[in-house]
Design a protein around this motif. Sequence first.
Motif, PDB file in Angstrom:
ATOM      1  N   PRO A  26       0.779  -1.404  -0.106  1.00 59.80           N
ATOM      2  CA  PRO A  26      -0.119  -0.108   0.012  1.00 59.80           C
ATOM      3  C   PRO A  26       0.892   1.332   0.021  1.00 59.80           C
ATOM      4  O   PRO A  26       0.308   2.303  -0.264  1.00 59.80           O
ATOM      5  CB  PRO A  26      -0.782  -0.287   1.124  1.00 59.80           C
ATOM      6  CG  PRO A  26      -0.034  -0.915   2.221  1.00 59.80           C
ATOM      7  CD  PRO A  26       0.558  -2.076   1.363  1.00 59.80           C
ATOM      8  N   GLU A  27       2.089   1.305   0.282  1.00 60.98           N
ATOM      9  CA  GLU A  27       2.872   2.499   0.496  1.00 60.98           C
ATOM     10  C   GLU A  27       3.008   3.203  -0.521  1.00 60.98           C
ATOM     11  O   GLU A  27       2.826   4.510  -0.550  1.00 60.98           O
ATOM     12  CB  GLU A  27       4.398   2.087   0.846  1.00 60.98           C
ATOM     13  CG  GLU A  27       5.286   3.336   1.092  1.00 60.98           C
ATOM     14  CD  GLU A  27       4.752   4.290   2.128  1.00 60.98           C
ATOM     15  OE1 GLU A  27       4.907   5.218   2.078  1.00 60.98           O
ATOM     16  OE2 GLU A  27       3.995   3.742   3.253  1.00 60.98           O
ATOM     17  N   PRO A  28       3.226   2.765  -2.074  1.00 63.57           N
ATOM     18  CA  PRO A  28       3.175   3.642  -3.078  1.00 63.57           C
ATOM     19  C   PRO A  28       2.053   4.540  -3.299  1.00 63.57           C
ATOM     20  O   PRO A  28       2.319   5.635  -4.039  1.00 63.57           O
ATOM     21  CB  PRO A  28       3.582   2.597  -4.405  1.00 63.57           C
ATOM     22  CG  PRO A  28       4.075   1.582  -3.782  1.00 63.57           C
ATOM     23  CD  PRO A  28       3.414   1.392  -2.104  1.00 63.57           C
ATOM     24  N   PHE A  29       0.926   4.136  -2.888  1.00 63.53           N
ATOM     25  CA  PHE A  29      -0.266   4.771  -3.159  1.00 63.53           C
ATOM     26  C   PHE A  29      -0.782   5.668  -2.003  1.00 63.53           C
ATOM     27  O   PHE A  29      -1.843   6.478  -2.248  1.00 63.53           O
ATOM     28  CB  PHE A  29      -1.368   3.920  -3.864  1.00 63.53           C
ATOM     29  CG  PHE A  29      -0.954   3.616  -5.237  1.00 63.53           C
ATOM     30  CD1 PHE A  29      -0.915   4.454  -6.401  1.00 63.53           C
ATOM     31  CD2 PHE A  29      -0.530   2.395  -5.242  1.00 63.53           C
ATOM     32  CE1 PHE A  29      -0.574   3.999  -7.516  1.00 63.53           C
ATOM     33  CE2 PHE A  29       0.041   1.733  -6.596  1.00 63.53           C
ATOM     34  CZ  PHE A  29       0.087   2.474  -7.725  1.00 63.53           C
ATOM     35  N   ARG A  30      -0.275   5.589  -0.937  1.00 60.61           N
ATOM     36  CA  ARG A  30      -0.782   6.287   0.178  1.00 60.61           C
ATOM     37  C   ARG A  30      -0.534   7.735   0.009  1.00 60.61           C
ATOM     38  O   ARG A  30      -1.431   8.652   0.289  1.00 60.61           O
ATOM     39  CB  ARG A  30       0.081   5.996   1.587  1.00 60.61           C
ATOM     40  CG  ARG A  30      -0.566   6.705   2.587  1.00 60.61           C
ATOM     41  CD  ARG A  30       0.489   6.387   3.908  1.00 60.61           C
ATOM     42  NE  ARG A  30      -0.133   7.160   4.888  1.00 60.61           N
ATOM     43  CZ  ARG A  30      -0.066   8.333   5.228  1.00 60.61           C
ATOM     44  NH1 ARG A  30       0.297   9.167   4.365  1.00 60.61           N
ATOM     45  NH2 ARG A  30      -1.083   8.893   6.382  1.00 60.61           N
ATOM     46  N   LEU A  86      -7.653   5.150   2.864  1.00 61.54           N
ATOM     47  CA  LEU A  86      -6.366   5.772   3.552  1.00 61.54           C
ATOM     48  C   LEU A  86      -6.051   4.967   5.060  1.00 61.54           C
ATOM     49  O   LEU A  86      -5.104   4.673   5.177  1.00 61.54           O
ATOM     50  CB  LEU A  86      -6.336   7.277   3.862  1.00 61.54           C
ATOM     51  CG  LEU A  86      -5.119   7.877   4.370  1.00 61.54           C
ATOM     52  CD1 LEU A  86      -3.857   7.554   3.774  1.00 61.54           C
ATOM     53  CD2 LEU A  86      -5.312   9.364   4.375  1.00 61.54           C
ATOM     54  N   ALA A  87      -7.173   5.024   5.604  1.00 62.07           N
ATOM     55  CA  ALA A  87      -7.114   4.389   6.970  1.00 62.07           C
ATOM     56  C   ALA A  87      -6.906   2.972   6.730  1.00 62.07           C
ATOM     57  O   ALA A  87      -6.047   2.419   7.616  1.00 62.07           O
ATOM     58  CB  ALA A  87      -8.733   4.404   7.610  1.00 62.07           C
ATOM     59  N   LEU A  88      -7.260   2.215   5.775  1.00 59.09           N
ATOM     60  CA  LEU A  88      -7.013   0.718   5.596  1.00 59.09           C
ATOM     61  C   LEU A  88      -5.432   0.661   5.243  1.00 59.09           C
ATOM     62  O   LEU A  88      -4.595  -0.292   5.856  1.00 59.09           O
ATOM     63  CB  LEU A  88      -7.902   0.218   4.588  1.00 59.09           C
ATOM     64  CG  LEU A  88      -7.505  -1.111   4.144  1.00 59.09           C
ATOM     65  CD1 LEU A  88      -7.565  -2.285   5.498  1.00 59.09           C
ATOM     66  CD2 LEU A  88      -8.370  -1.784   3.049  1.00 59.09           C
ATOM     67  N   ALA A  89      -4.939   1.662   4.482  1.00 58.88           N
ATOM     68  CA  ALA A  89      -3.790   1.526   3.993  1.00 58.88           C
ATOM     69  C   ALA A  89      -2.762   1.710   5.197  1.00 58.88           C
ATOM     70  O   ALA A  89      -1.704   1.160   5.467  1.00 58.88           O
ATOM     71  CB  ALA A  89      -3.166   2.666   3.147  1.00 58.88           C
TER      72      ALA A  89
END
Length: 86
Positions: free
Chosen positions: A43-47, A67-70
């Motif tokens: 998930p980091e690249p799209f946070r 965003l909460a899930l990431a």
Amino acid sequence: LDGRFGDVATLAAAAVAIPGDDRLGKDTFAIQMTKLALEQGRPEPFRAALVRSLDEQPDHAVLRSMLALADTELGNAGDGRRQRDR
């Protein structure tokens, strides 16, 4: 897409490339790419893209939830809870 994750980026890019200042295309891209990243465990690249989108649309419930899930997936459960509770 029946597990054809390789097609997601191409289709999402096509949605965002539709001419005009279309928030729906940009939102679709952010949502689809983040969902793909979450499914692939990265998930980091799209946070950062989610944060930028939320700067423009702070009340967007779907982007806020993603965003909460990431954040939670990245091991930042406290940040995830804060996003959820906004």
